[in-house]
Design a protein around this motif. Structure first.
Motif, mmCIF file in Angstrom:
data_model
loop_
_atom_site.group_PDB
_atom_site.id
_atom_site.type_symbol
_atom_site.label_atom_id
_atom_site.label_comp_id
_atom_site.label_asym_id
_atom_site.label_seq_id
_atom_site.Cartn_x
_atom_site.Cartn_y
_atom_site.Cartn_z
ATOM 1 N N LEU A 32 -6.840 -5.220 -9.877
ATOM 2 C CA LEU A 32 -6.942 -4.719 -11.242
ATOM 3 C C LEU A 32 -8.099 -5.398 -11.987
ATOM 4 N N ALA A 54 -6.897 2.579 -10.922
ATOM 5 C CA ALA A 54 -5.974 3.555 -10.342
ATOM 6 C C ALA A 54 -5.320 2.990 -9.085
ATOM 7 N N SER A 69 -2.753 0.439 -9.941
ATOM 8 C CA SER A 69 -1.509 1.073 -10.384
ATOM 9 C C SER A 69 -0.639 1.448 -9.180
ATOM 10 N N GLU A 70 -1.297 1.962 -8.117
ATOM 11 C CA GLU A 70 -0.553 2.289 -6.898
ATOM 12 C C GLU A 70 0.038 1.035 -6.271
ATOM 13 N N THR A 114 0.831 -1.772 -7.705
ATOM 14 C CA THR A 114 1.940 -2.274 -8.521
ATOM 15 C C THR A 114 3.216 -1.476 -8.258
#
Length: 270
Positions: A175, A100, A103-104, A106
């Motif tokens: 990641l 999660a 994802s932030e 990125t």
């Protein structure tokens, strides 16, 4: 002789009136080299310098626009990089969902790429790595005797694409697993580089802005100096024109009287 003297006086007054009317219509007391050769040469030189300085000022406006746009972009990147570092530090804690957080991260790096691509002014983007190096900005002209020198100032520009690439590498590491101290340090180093570039761009923008203000004031001083030498004083010229009109009327009457004297003498023989 009386008529000749009156005619000479009238001719002088008419010449002075023509000269005064020319000054009023043109606004200049020195319009060409025949009026005052020294003043005309100085005024022409100063007008040329004033025009060149105005052109330099306009060119600096373009450079300032590019600097200002890049600075705003770099400051935006600084805010995003700060958020990035905070999220990486958070991800280093146990029990955190690294996927999660990654994802932030990125999303932040993608926003950074967008910011860099949009930080363009008139086709010039100083945040691209291709723009890294020295940017030379013409800042004025300086006359040394008969020689006219162009002055310039160099500004060091560093592209920020490499810093975003470094942050993307950190995001990939997060990641893959829990980030280590080296990842936090790498993200912080990228943040520091971005902040330094934002500061450098701000300093460059301020320097150009200060020089623009100076040149604007310098052009005003040059124009004022030229005006003092060649511009006509319209109040004085208007008063002189009125006085010459009265003198012209009196000279015309004097000539008329002088022309009547022979007629008076002829009347004695009738």
């Amino acid at each position: 002789m009386a008529a000749m003297n009156a005619l000479s006086t009238l001719r002088t007054i008419n010449n002075n009136m023509t000269e005064t009317q020319g000054r009023i219509s043109s606004g200049f007391k020195v319009e060409s080299g025949k009026d005052n050769a020294a003043y005309f040469q100085i005024a022409t030189t100063m007008r040329s310098e004033s025009s060149m300085l105005s052109a330099v000022n306009e060119s600096m406006a373009l450079a300032k626009g590019a600097m200002s746009t890049a600075r705003v972009g770099a400051e935006t990147l600084t805010d995003l990089a700060q958020q990035f570092v905070e999220r990486v530090a958070f991800a280093s804690q146990p029990g955190v969902d690294n996927a999660a957080v990654a994802s932030e991260l990125t999303a932040l790096t993608e926003q950074m790429r967008t910011t860099i691509s949009q930080s363009s002014f008139n086709g010039e983007n100083l945040l691209l790595d291709a723009s890294a190096g020295t940017k030379t900005v013409t800042t004025g002209i300086a006359r040394a005797g008969a020689t006219l020198n162009v002055t310039s100032q160099d500004f060091t520009i560093a592209g920020l694409e490499a810093q975003v690439t470094a942050l993307e590498t950190v995001a990939a590491t997060v990641l893959a697993g829990t980030p280590v101290e080296a990842d936090v340090q790498a993200a912080d180093a990228a943040l520091t580089a971005i902040m330094q570039e934002a500061t450098a761009l701000g300093v460059a923008e301020k320097a150009i802005e200060t020089q623009q203000t100076f040149i604007t004031e310098l052009v005003d001083v040059l124009d004022s100096g030229v005006g003092a030498m060649v511009d006509a004083n319209m109040e004085e010229e208007a008063a002189r024109l009125q006085a010459l009109q009265v003198q012209q009327q009196l000279a015309t009457q004097s000539l008329s009287i002088a022309n009547q004297n022979p007629q008076s003498i002829l009347a004695l023989f009738r």
